[in-house]
Write an enzyme that holds these catalytic residues in place. Sequence first.
Site, PDB file in Angstrom:
ATOM      1  N   LYS A  21       0.828  -1.202   0.000  1.00  0.00           N
ATOM      2  CA  LYS A  21       0.000   0.000   0.000  1.00  0.00           C
ATOM      3  C   LYS A  21       0.872   1.266   0.000  1.00  0.00           C
ATOM      4  CE  LYS A  21      -3.999  -1.993   2.393  1.00  0.00           C
ATOM      5  NZ  LYS A  21      -4.961  -1.741   3.487  1.00  0.00           N
TER       6      LYS A  21
ATOM      7  N   ARG B  82      -1.037 -13.994   5.101  1.00  0.00           N
ATOM      8  CA  ARG B  82      -1.862 -13.222   6.051  1.00  0.00           C
ATOM      9  C   ARG B  82      -1.244 -13.267   7.457  1.00  0.00           C
ATOM     10  NH1 ARG B  82      -6.556 -10.248   4.617  1.00  0.00           N
ATOM     11  NH2 ARG B  82      -7.482 -10.836   6.610  1.00  0.00           N
TER      12      ARG B  82
ATOM     13  N   THR C 120      -5.379  -6.681  10.858  1.00  0.00           N
ATOM     14  CA  THR C 120      -5.651  -5.408  10.179  1.00  0.00           C
ATOM     15  C   THR C 120      -5.118  -4.172  10.914  1.00  0.00           C
ATOM     16  OG1 THR C 120      -7.666  -6.429   9.363  1.00  0.00           O
ATOM     17  CG2 THR C 120      -7.534  -4.045   9.158  1.00  0.00           C
TER      18      THR C 120
ATOM     19  N   ARG D 229       2.981  -5.916   9.977  1.00  0.00           N
ATOM     20  CA  ARG D 229       2.232  -4.802  10.571  1.00  0.00           C
ATOM     21  C   ARG D 229       2.670  -4.524  12.006  1.00  0.00           C
ATOM     22  NH1 ARG D 229      -3.526  -6.808   7.935  1.00  0.00           N
ATOM     23  NH2 ARG D 229      -3.432  -5.583   6.022  1.00  0.00           N
TER      24      ARG D 229
ATOM     25  N   ASN E  45      -1.884   0.215   6.999  1.00  0.00           N
ATOM     26  CA  ASN E  45      -1.340  -1.062   7.495  1.00  0.00           C
ATOM     27  C   ASN E  45      -0.443  -1.778   6.484  1.00  0.00           C
ATOM     28  OD1 ASN E  45      -3.357  -1.804   5.775  1.00  0.00           O
ATOM     29  ND2 ASN E  45      -4.707  -2.649   7.341  1.00  0.00           N
TER      30      ASN E  45
ATOM     31  N   HIS F  95      -1.947  -5.199   1.532  1.00  0.00           N
ATOM     32  CA  HIS F  95      -3.198  -5.940   1.363  1.00  0.00           C
ATOM     33  C   HIS F  95      -2.812  -7.359   0.956  1.00  0.00           C
ATOM     34  CE1 HIS F  95      -6.998  -7.380  -0.281  1.00  0.00           C
ATOM     35  NE2 HIS F  95      -6.273  -7.820  -1.301  1.00  0.00           N
TER      36      HIS F  95
HETATM   37  P1  GDP Z   1      -7.570  -6.490   5.747  1.00  0.00           P
HETATM   38  O1  GDP Z   1      -8.060  -7.694   4.979  1.00  0.00           O
HETATM   39  O2  GDP Z   1      -6.737  -6.871   6.936  1.00  0.00           O
HETATM   40  O3  GDP Z   1      -6.844  -5.488   4.877  1.00  0.00           O
HETATM   41  O4  GDP Z   1      -8.841  -5.726   6.336  1.00  0.00           O
HETATM   42  P2  GDP Z   1     -10.326  -5.439   5.776  1.00  0.00           P
HETATM   43  O5  GDP Z   1     -10.583  -6.175   4.502  1.00  0.00           O
HETATM   44  O6  GDP Z   1     -11.259  -5.646   6.910  1.00  0.00           O
HETATM   45  O7  GDP Z   1     -10.323  -3.859   5.492  1.00  0.00           O
HETATM   46  C1  GDP Z   1      -9.763  -3.311   4.342  1.00  0.00           C
HETATM   47  C2  GDP Z   1      -8.927  -2.115   4.714  1.00  0.00           C
HETATM   48  O8  GDP Z   1      -9.791  -1.054   5.176  1.00  0.00           O
HETATM   49  C3  GDP Z   1      -7.944  -2.324   5.859  1.00  0.00           C
HETATM   50  O9  GDP Z   1      -6.742  -2.910   5.435  1.00  0.00           O
HETATM   51  C4  GDP Z   1      -7.753  -0.895   6.368  1.00  0.00           C
HETATM   52  O10 GDP Z   1      -6.839  -0.184   5.531  1.00  0.00           O
HETATM   53  C5  GDP Z   1      -9.143  -0.291   6.183  1.00  0.00           C
HETATM   54  N1  GDP Z   1      -9.979  -0.390   7.398  1.00  0.00           N
HETATM   55  C6  GDP Z   1     -10.528  -1.528   7.888  1.00  0.00           C
HETATM   56  N2  GDP Z   1     -11.281  -1.280   8.973  1.00  0.00           N
HETATM   57  C7  GDP Z   1     -11.220   0.063   9.168  1.00  0.00           C
HETATM   58  C8  GDP Z   1     -11.814   0.953  10.132  1.00  0.00           C
HETATM   59  O11 GDP Z   1     -12.539   0.550  11.052  1.00  0.00           O
HETATM   60  N3  GDP Z   1     -11.530   2.277  10.019  1.00  0.00           N
HETATM   61  C9  GDP Z   1     -10.724   2.768   9.028  1.00  0.00           C
HETATM   62  N4  GDP Z   1     -10.503   4.098   8.989  1.00  0.00           N
HETATM   63  N5  GDP Z   1     -10.142   1.968   8.110  1.00  0.00           N
HETATM   64  C10 GDP Z   1     -10.391   0.634   8.172  1.00  0.00           C
END
Ligand code: GDP
Length: 195
Positions: free
Chosen positions: A14, A123, A129, A140, A160, A163
Amino acid sequence: MKHPKEEITFVLIKPDGVRKGLVGEIIKRFEQRDLKVVALEMFQPTHEQIDNHYPKDGAWITRLGQKTLKTYEKYGVDPLAELGTNKDVEIGKMVRKWLVDFMVSAPLVKMVVQGIHAVDVVRKIAGPTFGYQAEMGTIRGDFSIDSPLLANKEKRAVMNLIHASETPEEAEHEIEHWFGKGFKVHSYKRYGIDE
Ligand code: GDP
């Protein structure tokens, strides 16, 4: 069924990973775990490409909003006061928009990583996350500390670093999206792994 050594997953470094100079470090983490990089490129994504990368279905958006609501509940924050709504779908849409804006803010590095349980292992190497929850030893956990409390306050996505696909099916879909329909891995024998 694929040979266990041939499972592949999709990874994007990212904007924060690129801008922190962590491209090499992130690739190293996969390679040192005996995973193979079998496709790799830096590029500037379009808004549309990112918009089509993240799911648009109600279930995914709702889950995103619910994550924030859970964090707010845990830390006693009122979502209505903080974000102007307490509806999971509305919050999910907000977070998704911040995410798309963030992802086009710098070049990204896309790659395909191959190896034993590549999807789950990548992962695991990435960590959860939210950086503040990630164990040391994960990407992370070693290089980030962001939290949704802060990110939402600043009206931006949680930063973070990477992806990574969540399931082999998602990996297949994302590889096709980012590398095209006829994608083929760059095949080579790694010393110590394949011979
Ligand atoms: P990942 O699979 O670990 O990347 O997480 P997700 O698929 O749940 O979310 C996608 C991305 O959205 C994450 O990597 C974060 O960059 C962002 N994100 C997720 N949850 C939140 C949140 O509660 N608040 C904010 N501001 N960003 C979030």
